[in-house]
Design a protein around this motif. Structure first.
Motif, mmCIF file in Angstrom:
data_model
loop_
_atom_site.group_PDB
_atom_site.id
_atom_site.type_symbol
_atom_site.label_atom_id
_atom_site.label_comp_id
_atom_site.label_asym_id
_atom_site.label_seq_id
_atom_site.Cartn_x
_atom_site.Cartn_y
_atom_site.Cartn_z
ATOM 1 N N VAL A 7 27.779 35.852 1.361
ATOM 2 C CA VAL A 7 26.897 34.678 1.305
ATOM 3 C C VAL A 7 27.126 33.942 -0.023
ATOM 4 C CG1 VAL A 7 25.155 35.704 2.825
ATOM 5 C CG2 VAL A 7 24.918 35.956 0.349
ATOM 6 N N VAL A 8 26.741 32.665 -0.032
ATOM 7 C CA VAL A 8 27.008 31.860 -1.223
ATOM 8 C C VAL A 8 25.778 31.804 -2.133
ATOM 9 C CG1 VAL A 8 28.683 30.475 0.051
ATOM 10 C CG2 VAL A 8 26.358 29.639 -0.231
ATOM 11 N N TYR A 50 36.851 32.474 -2.028
ATOM 12 C CA TYR A 50 36.196 31.611 -3.018
ATOM 13 C C TYR A 50 34.974 30.985 -2.357
ATOM 14 C CZ TYR A 50 35.211 27.748 -6.140
ATOM 15 O OH TYR A 50 34.566 26.873 -6.972
ATOM 16 N N TYR A 51 33.815 31.203 -2.937
ATOM 17 C CA TYR A 51 32.557 30.669 -2.404
ATOM 18 C C TYR A 51 32.028 29.643 -3.404
ATOM 19 C CZ TYR A 51 32.663 35.186 0.112
ATOM 20 O OH TYR A 51 33.013 36.280 0.868
ATOM 21 N N PRO A 52 32.191 28.358 -3.117
ATOM 22 C CA PRO A 52 31.628 27.374 -4.052
ATOM 23 C C PRO A 52 30.108 27.439 -4.019
ATOM 24 C CG PRO A 52 32.654 26.279 -2.155
ATOM 25 C CD PRO A 52 32.793 27.750 -1.938
ATOM 26 N N PRO A 53 29.432 27.055 -5.115
ATOM 27 C CA PRO A 53 27.976 27.079 -5.085
ATOM 28 C C PRO A 53 27.457 26.049 -4.091
ATOM 29 C CG PRO A 53 28.757 26.090 -7.135
ATOM 30 C CD PRO A 53 29.961 26.570 -6.400
ATOM 31 N N ILE A 63 39.550 47.741 -0.101
ATOM 32 C CA ILE A 63 39.151 47.862 -1.510
ATOM 33 C C ILE A 63 38.798 46.449 -1.965
ATOM 34 C CG2 ILE A 63 39.871 48.564 -3.830
ATOM 35 C CD1 ILE A 63 42.004 50.331 -2.433
ATOM 36 N N LEU A 64 37.543 46.267 -2.345
ATOM 37 C CA LEU A 64 37.064 44.919 -2.667
ATOM 38 C C LEU A 64 36.677 44.834 -4.138
ATOM 39 C CD1 LEU A 64 36.017 42.183 -1.160
ATOM 40 C CD2 LEU A 64 33.793 43.161 -1.667
ATOM 41 N N PHE A 65 37.156 43.790 -4.788
ATOM 42 C CA PHE A 65 36.793 43.542 -6.185
ATOM 43 C C PHE A 65 36.017 42.238 -6.253
ATOM 44 C CE2 PHE A 65 37.992 42.166 -10.599
ATOM 45 C CZ PHE A 65 37.193 43.095 -11.237
ATOM 46 N N GLN A 66 34.800 42.304 -6.820
ATOM 47 C CA GLN A 66 33.976 41.104 -6.948
ATOM 48 C C GLN A 66 34.234 40.538 -8.346
ATOM 49 O OE1 GLN A 66 30.193 41.548 -4.599
ATOM 50 N NE2 GLN A 66 30.451 43.695 -5.174
ATOM 51 N N LEU A 67 35.049 39.502 -8.381
ATOM 52 C CA LEU A 67 35.673 39.023 -9.606
ATOM 53 C C LEU A 67 34.726 38.648 -10.735
ATOM 54 C CD1 LEU A 67 38.688 38.841 -8.917
ATOM 55 C CD2 LEU A 67 38.533 36.441 -9.533
ATOM 56 N N ASN A 68 33.725 37.843 -10.416
ATOM 57 C CA ASN A 68 32.897 37.345 -11.519
ATOM 58 C C ASN A 68 31.454 37.873 -11.442
ATOM 59 O OD1 ASN A 68 32.520 35.886 -9.210
ATOM 60 N ND2 ASN A 68 32.341 33.902 -10.202
ATOM 61 N N GLU A 69 31.319 39.027 -10.768
ATOM 62 C CA GLU A 69 30.038 39.762 -10.731
ATOM 63 C C GLU A 69 28.845 38.958 -10.228
ATOM 64 O OE1 GLU A 69 29.781 41.676 -14.568
ATOM 65 O OE2 GLU A 69 31.901 42.182 -14.326
ATOM 66 N N ILE A 70 29.128 37.959 -9.397
ATOM 67 C CA ILE A 70 28.050 37.228 -8.739
ATOM 68 C C ILE A 70 27.815 37.907 -7.395
ATOM 69 C CG2 ILE A 70 27.308 34.983 -7.793
ATOM 70 C CD1 ILE A 70 27.722 34.992 -10.850
ATOM 71 N N LYS A 100 25.983 29.296 -8.708
ATOM 72 C CA LYS A 100 27.239 29.799 -9.281
ATOM 73 C C LYS A 100 28.299 30.009 -8.210
ATOM 74 C CE LYS A 100 25.238 32.035 -13.264
ATOM 75 N NZ LYS A 100 24.397 33.177 -13.549
ATOM 76 N N GLU A 101 29.539 29.734 -8.587
ATOM 77 C CA GLU A 101 30.626 30.037 -7.658
ATOM 78 C C GLU A 101 30.844 31.553 -7.632
ATOM 79 O OE1 GLU A 101 34.091 28.073 -9.175
ATOM 80 O OE2 GLU A 101 34.231 29.424 -10.895
ATOM 81 N N ARG A 102 31.461 32.026 -6.571
ATOM 82 C CA ARG A 102 31.711 33.463 -6.465
ATOM 83 C C ARG A 102 33.131 33.677 -5.975
ATOM 84 N NH1 ARG A 102 31.225 37.341 -2.307
ATOM 85 N NH2 ARG A 102 31.146 39.400 -3.257
ATOM 86 N N MET A 103 33.772 34.716 -6.485
ATOM 87 C CA MET A 103 35.133 35.029 -6.040
ATOM 88 C C MET A 103 35.264 36.526 -5.760
ATOM 89 S SD MET A 103 37.392 32.693 -8.549
ATOM 90 C CE MET A 103 36.154 32.628 -9.817
ATOM 91 N N SER A 104 36.009 36.846 -4.749
ATOM 92 C CA SER A 104 36.287 38.261 -4.473
ATOM 93 C C SER A 104 37.736 38.400 -4.019
ATOM 94 C CB SER A 104 35.331 38.804 -3.404
ATOM 95 O OG SER A 104 35.593 38.196 -2.165
#
Ligand SMILES: O=C(O)CCC(=O)C(=O)O
Ligand SMILES: [Fe+2]
Length: 149
Positions: free
Chosen positions: A84-85, A8-11, A32-39, A89-93
Motif C-alpha cells: 500500500v502507498v 516504487y510507490y509514489p506518495p 527475499i524482500l528488502f524495504q529500501l527506505n523503511e517506509i 512519503k515515497e516507498r521503494m522495495s
C-alpha cells in the motif's frame, strides 16, 4: 531461477483510493524482500485481516511462495500480501524471487505423500506454471487453486 523486481510507490494524498501492489501470493519458492527506505507499506492477510509488517533497518522479509506450498503439499502455506502507498512519503522495495528452473517440473515431494496424506496438488512444468501465473491478474491466492486436486 532467480529474478528480481523493484517496486516504487509514489506518495498519494488519498492512499485508500489507490492500489499499490494488488493482493497476491508470490509464484515462487521463497521471496527475499528488502524495504529500501523503511517506509511501511507491506501487509499480509491473516484470517481475513490485513496486518502491516514493520520495516526493520537492514532486515529482509522472507515470504513463502506458492511453489513451496505445492512441494510441501500444503504444510507451509504461501502468504497473501499487498503493497500500500503512503500519504506523504515515497516507498521503494526490492524483491528477489527464488524459483525452480524453468525446464523442470514440480509437485508435492514424494516423501510427504502417504495414504494418510494424499497429494493436494498436481505436478506441473515450471514454465507452464509461471506462464499461467503471469497471464492472470494478481488476485489473492487463487492461482494455486488451479493446481489443487
Ligand atoms: O513492496 C512490497 O513490500 C511488496 C512487493 C511484492 O509483493 C512483490 O514485488 O511481489
Ligand atoms: Fe509479492
Amino acid at each position: 531461477m532467480q529474478s528480481m523486481r523493484t517496486n516504487y510507490y509514489p506518495p498519494c494524498p488519498q492512499p485508500e483510493q489507490v492500489i499499490g501492489v494488488s493482493p497476491h501470493s508470490d509464484a515462487t519458492g521463497l521471496t527475499i524482500l528488502f524495504q529500501l527506505n523503511e517506509i511501511e507499506g507491506l501487509q499480509i492477510r491473516k484470517d481475513g485481516i490485513w496486518i502491516p509488517i514493520k520495516s526493520l533497518p537492514s532486515a529482509f522479509v522472507i515470504n513463502i511462495g506458492d511453489v513451496v506450498e505445492v512441494v510441501t503439499n500444503g504444510i507451509y502455506r504461501s502468504i497473501e500480501h499487498r503493497g500500500v502507498v503512503n500519504s506523504v512519503k515515497e516507498r521503494m522495495s526490492i524483491a528477489t524471487f527464488l524459483s525452480p528452473k524453468l525446464d523442470g517440473e514440480f509437485g508435492p515431494a514424494p516423501s510427504l505423500i502417504s495414504s494418510e496424506a494424499p497429494p493436494k496438488f498436481k505436478r506441473i512444468g515450471a514454465a507452464d506454471f509461471f506462464t499461467g501465473y503471469f497471464a492472470q491478474k494478481l488476485s489473492g491466492r487463487c492461482y494455486l487453486d488451479t493446481l489443487r486436486i
